[in-house]
Design an enzyme around this catalytic site. Structure first.
Site, PDB file in Angstrom:
ATOM      1  NE  ARG A 166      -2.055  -1.435   3.455  1.00 43.78           N
ATOM      2  CZ  ARG A 166      -2.421  -1.261   4.713  1.00 43.78           C
ATOM      3  NH1 ARG A 166      -3.606  -0.772   5.008  1.00 43.78           N
ATOM      4  NH2 ARG A 166      -1.611  -1.572   5.696  1.00 43.78           N
ATOM      5  CG  ASN A 226      -3.788  -4.655   3.066  1.00 46.97           C
ATOM      6  OD1 ASN A 226      -3.200  -4.559   1.994  1.00 46.97           O
ATOM      7  ND2 ASN A 226      -3.148  -4.633   4.223  1.00 46.97           N
TER       8      ASN A 226
END
Length: 87
Positions: free
Chosen positions: A15, A33
Site C-alpha cells: 500500500r 488491503n
C-alpha cells in the site's frame, strides 16, 4: 480504473509503495488491503499515467510476489483529490 492485485501483496508494504508511485504519477484515488489477502486500488488521472501505474502494479515492492492484476474501468470521479491508503 479499479485494480485488484493478488499474490503475496499484504505485509510487504504494497500500500505504501502504491501510494508513493501514484503520487509520483500525479494520480488521485486510494489503495486498501482486502480480507481475502488481495490489494484493491482506484486510480484517477491522465490515461497514460493510469496505464503506467497498472504496469507498475505487476512489479510491486521488492518483497511482493504479484500473481495477477485485474482491472476494471470506472467513471471519472471529480470528488477525488490526492491519493491515500484506506484502512
Amino acid at each position: 480504473m479499479k485494480a485488484r492485485v493478488t499474490g503475496r501483496v499484504q505485509g510487504v508494504a504494497f500500500r505504501a509503495w502504491t501510494r508513493s508511485r501514484a503520487d509520483r504519477l500525479g494520480l488521485s484515488g486510494w489503495v486498501c488491503n482486502e480480507d481475502n489477502g488481495s490489494v484493491s486500488a482506484l486510480f484517477d488521472g491522465q490515461k497514460g499515467a493510469v496505464l503506467a501505474m497498472i504496469d507498475e502494479l505487476w512489479e510491486g515492492p521488492g518483497a511482493a510476489s504479484v500473481l495477477d492484476v485485474q482491472t476494471e474501468m470506472v467513471p471519472h470521479d471529480d470528488a477525488l483529490s490526492g491519493f491515500y491508503i484506506r484502512y
